[in-house]
Motif scaffolding. Structure first.
Motif, PDB file in Angstrom:
ATOM      1  N   HIS A  31       1.007  -1.191  -0.038  1.00 58.34           N
ATOM      2  CA  HIS A  31       0.143  -0.053   0.100  1.00 58.34           C
ATOM      3  C   HIS A  31       0.759   1.206  -0.043  1.00 58.34           C
ATOM      4  O   HIS A  31       0.335   2.155   0.304  1.00 58.34           O
TER       5      HIS A  31
ATOM      6  N   PRO B 208      -2.740   4.984  -0.884  1.00 63.45           N
ATOM      7  CA  PRO B 208      -4.257   4.909  -1.035  1.00 63.45           C
ATOM      8  C   PRO B 208      -4.720   6.716  -1.033  1.00 63.45           C
ATOM      9  O   PRO B 208      -4.824   7.042  -0.050  1.00 63.45           O
TER      10      PRO B 208
ATOM     11  N   THR C 270     -10.800   7.270  -2.742  1.00 58.80           N
ATOM     12  CA  THR C 270     -10.762   5.742  -2.729  1.00 58.80           C
ATOM     13  C   THR C 270     -12.060   5.134  -3.210  1.00 58.80           C
ATOM     14  O   THR C 270     -13.080   5.848  -2.782  1.00 58.80           O
TER      15      THR C 270
ATOM     16  N   GLU D  60     -16.024  -0.518  -0.572  1.00 60.76           N
ATOM     17  CA  GLU D  60     -16.131  -1.686  -0.920  1.00 60.76           C
ATOM     18  C   GLU D  60     -17.064  -2.374  -2.045  1.00 60.76           C
ATOM     19  O   GLU D  60     -16.759  -3.046  -2.597  1.00 60.76           O
TER      20      GLU D  60
ATOM     21  N   TRP E  78     -15.428  -1.717  -5.476  1.00 62.03           N
ATOM     22  CA  TRP E  78     -14.328  -2.689  -5.449  1.00 62.03           C
ATOM     23  C   TRP E  78     -14.901  -4.179  -6.150  1.00 62.03           C
ATOM     24  O   TRP E  78     -14.472  -4.771  -6.637  1.00 62.03           O
TER      25      TRP E  78
ATOM     26  N   ARG F  93      -6.300   0.019  -3.412  1.00 66.24           N
ATOM     27  CA  ARG F  93      -5.892  -1.124  -2.958  1.00 66.24           C
ATOM     28  C   ARG F  93      -4.507  -1.418  -3.834  1.00 66.24           C
ATOM     29  O   ARG F  93      -4.592  -1.029  -5.021  1.00 66.24           O
TER      30      ARG F  93
ATOM     31  N   GLU G  59      -2.841  -7.245  -3.349  1.00 62.26           N
ATOM     32  CA  GLU G  59      -4.183  -7.299  -2.694  1.00 62.26           C
ATOM     33  C   GLU G  59      -5.100  -7.550  -4.038  1.00 62.26           C
ATOM     34  O   GLU G  59      -5.990  -8.547  -3.926  1.00 62.26           O
ATOM     35  N   VAL G  60      -4.973  -6.700  -4.926  1.00 63.31           N
ATOM     36  CA  VAL G  60      -5.780  -7.001  -6.426  1.00 63.31           C
ATOM     37  C   VAL G  60      -5.812  -8.513  -6.674  1.00 63.31           C
ATOM     38  O   VAL G  60      -6.763  -9.112  -7.156  1.00 63.31           O
TER      39      VAL G  60
END
Length: 628
Positions: free
Chosen positions: A217, A278, A301, A304, A307, A387, A391-392
């Motif tokens: 990050h 981020p 950003t 959730e 994403w 992210r 993580e992605v």
């Protein structure tokens, strides 16, 4: 003593005695017949060897005898063959002296006249007989005139870095010594090489970034790692998503001139290392001042839910994952309903420079350099949206595996397989809910009476405590809060005393008041006054009794004109209190904006709460009598 040492100390073979000195006779220590063999020794030589404490005179005389014996031998060839060249040996002072002595003997002829002895012998050398110096008792040889005591140049060169003086005896020495090294074998000392100047490596440019703190990050891109761009009209972005970033910057800018200067700053390399986290891009940008400016560009950003939609869209087509791994951003993935790319006004620049433009030239330069980063790696845009790359990719891997498992499950019918599904076996089992609680009673019940006993607790006080506990429990059950929990010890004691039925210090309440006052460190009169204040206004009434304060302008300032309008005299103000000129009536303003009336004996300053609190000061004085 060796033969070479004796040769060094022996005078010439035809040494003449000094004037007035007698010739040696047979039997003397220095007598030797003319026909003695060269190797014969004197009678005293066997008893006193040269190496065992021999006197300097004996050594000199023995050397003289040997020199005379060698003088009767045939003369050597004037041109002896040159000895073979030998490797050079380290020169010593004794070797140089012996070489000079041998050279002088080789040049000597039998018909040469002896030289006169010096009148005084030379002092003894403390280094012993092996140092090459003649004995004090030995006469100086006739064929070696003025022999210098210092060593030859070869020996001096071996012991001293300074050049030695030339040997005065070297002009007539044609025959070199057999032990002397050839001139060509003597190494010529070479001057030491000049020191090579030390080359220092060029220093790396100073950066204010901290790449050691990078992680999934947080990514730091050094200034030299960002591909250059913008020079000679070259575009900063070559991909469609990089151009979309610049479009958002330029459409949201308020001054095109600042954009042009920022573009020039970016092309000239004024932007230091760029740190991406981020929601933020951070870098130090050099401007017209020596100290660079701390510049950052913020971007909101994704939530959730956003994403989840983005990851589902990426997993829906295998080409999307392959494109991301190839550092590409497909149009269809960016248009999946998620605001991945910024729009006009989405970029929020912040800079420590005094320029208040939107954006300033430093923030514009950072945006142009960030466009180059987005061209090289679209995961920088995903990191800005919240992210990191790892993580992605992990989320895409999990969703892709789950999607493949669901597809395989749909292809194969598993209904006929026996057993229990693992999902059902591992499912969380929930217990049935608890029954609903009983409704609370409308009011607290009266606790049972406690009979009195000699030596036991006071039944009246025990009954009061039980009643108070039932009331607090009922309030906690119905409202969910305990109003008594935040009270201090003194306030709780006043509350308990005020809850006692009756008024005044009667015989039944004196014992309770005395015990409560003793527990709180107060007097019974203080407790009685506090009980009156509590009964007048509760906790706020007790605060009005004990805590004077400075009220703000407004209600307190309007009270005096209202009292004057009611034909009352001018009350004296002090903080939150207004006192009658006669000193027997007082009004106090509480923090709840209510007026509390007090009475006292004139001039006694013994104030007791009276009446009922009221918003109107005149209404608070209504229940009091004796006001002129």
């Amino acid at each position: 003593m060796t033969a070479d040492e004796r040769d060094e100390k022996a005078p010439g073979p035809d040494e003449a005695p000094r004037p007035g000195e007698a010739e040696p006779r047979p039997g003397d220590a220095g007598f030797e017949p003319d026909d003695a063999a060269p190797g014969d020794a004197a009678p005293g030589d066997a008893e006193c060897p040269a190496d065992a404490g021999t006197r300097p005179g004996d050594v000199a005389r023995r050397a003289l005898r040997e020199a005379r014996a060698r003088a009767h031998r045939p003369a050597p060839d004037p041109t002896p063959p040159r000895p073979a060249r030998q490797p050079a040996k380290p020169a010593r002072p004794g070797d140089a002296a012996r070489q000079a002595l041998r050279t002088a003997r080789a040049d000597r002829r039998p018909d040469s006249a002896p030289a006169a002895l010096p009148p005084r012998p030379a002092p003894v050398d403390p280094r012993g007989a092996g140092n090459g110096a003649p004995s004090p008792d030995a006469p100086a040889p006739a064929d070696i005139p003025n022999l210098p005591p210092r060593p030859a140049p070869e020996a001096a060169a071996a012991f001293s870095p300074r050049p030695a003086p030339a040997d005065p005896r070297g002009a007539g020495n044609d025959a070199p010594s057999p032990d002397a090294p050839a001139p060509a074998d003597t190494p010529n000392p070479q001057p030491p090489p000049a020191p090579t100047p030390r080359r220092t490596a060029p220093r790396a440019p100073h950066t204010m970034a901290a790449p050691s703190r990078d992680g999934d990050h947080r990514r730091t891109f050094a200034a030299h790692s960002v591909p250059p761009g913008g020079a000679d009209g070259e575009p900063f972005a070559s991909t469609w998503w990089g151009n979309a970033w610049l479009t958002a910057l330029e459409d949201g800018a308020l001054d095109r001139a600042r954009l042009a200067r920022g573009r020039a700053y970016a092309a000239q390399g004024h932007v230091d290392a760029i740190t991406v986290t981020p929601g933020q891009v951070l870098a130090y940008v050099r401007g017209s001042r020596p100290r660079p400016y701390r510049t950052q560009v913020r971007l909101r950003t994704l939530s959730e839910a956003d994403w989840d939609r983005f990851l589902d869209a990426a997993v829906a087509h295998t080409g999307h994952i392959a494109a991301l791994l190839d550092k590409e951003m497909p149009h269809s993935l960016a248009d999946s309903g998620v605001p991945l790319l910024p729009g006009p006004g989405d970029l929020e620049p912040l800079c420590s420079c005094p320029d208040r433009g939107h954006p300033c030239k430093h923030a514009a330069a950072l945006c142009y350099r960030t466009a180059r980063l987005l061209d090289e790696d679209p995961f920088v845009l995903l990191l800005l949206r919240g992210r990191g790359e790892r993580e992605v990719l992990d989320a895409l891997s999990r969703r892709s595996a789950a999607r493949a498992a669901r597809a395989a499950q749909e292809e194969h019918d598993t209904a006929a397989l026996p057993g229990v599904r693992a999902r059902d076996a591992l499912a969380t089992r929930t217990l049935p809910p608890l029954p609903a609680p009983l409704p609370p009673p409308p009011h607290p019940e009266q606790p049972p009476a406690h009979p009195g006993a000699p030596g036991g607790p006071d039944p009246l006080a025990l009954d009061q405590l039980a009643t108070d506990a039932a009331a607090r429990a009922h309030a906690l059950l119905t409202t969910g809060r305990d109003p008594v929990a935040a009270l201090t010890l003194w306030q709780d004691a006043v509350r308990l005393a005020a809850a006692r039925p009756g008024s005044g210090l009667t015989a039944s309440t004196r014992a309770v008041y005395a015990s409560l006052a003793s527990a709180t460190g107060r007097t019974t009169a203080d407790l009685a006054r506090a009980v009156a204040a509590w009964r007048q206004g509760g906790l706020e009434g007790l605060a009005v009794l004990e805590e004077p304060w400075d009220p703000p302008a407004g209600r307190f300032d309007r009270a005096r004109p209202l009292l004057l309008a009611a034909d009352l005299p001018a009350f004296r103000p002090w903080r939150n209190r207004l006192t009658h000129p006669a000193g027997h009536v007082q009004l106090r303003l509480g923090r709840d904006h209510l007026w509390y009336a007090y009475e006292s004996e004139p001039g006694g300053e013994d104030w007791w709460p009276r009446g009922t609190p009221d918003l109107d000061p005149i209404g608070a004085l209504t229940g009091l009598g004796g006001i002129p």
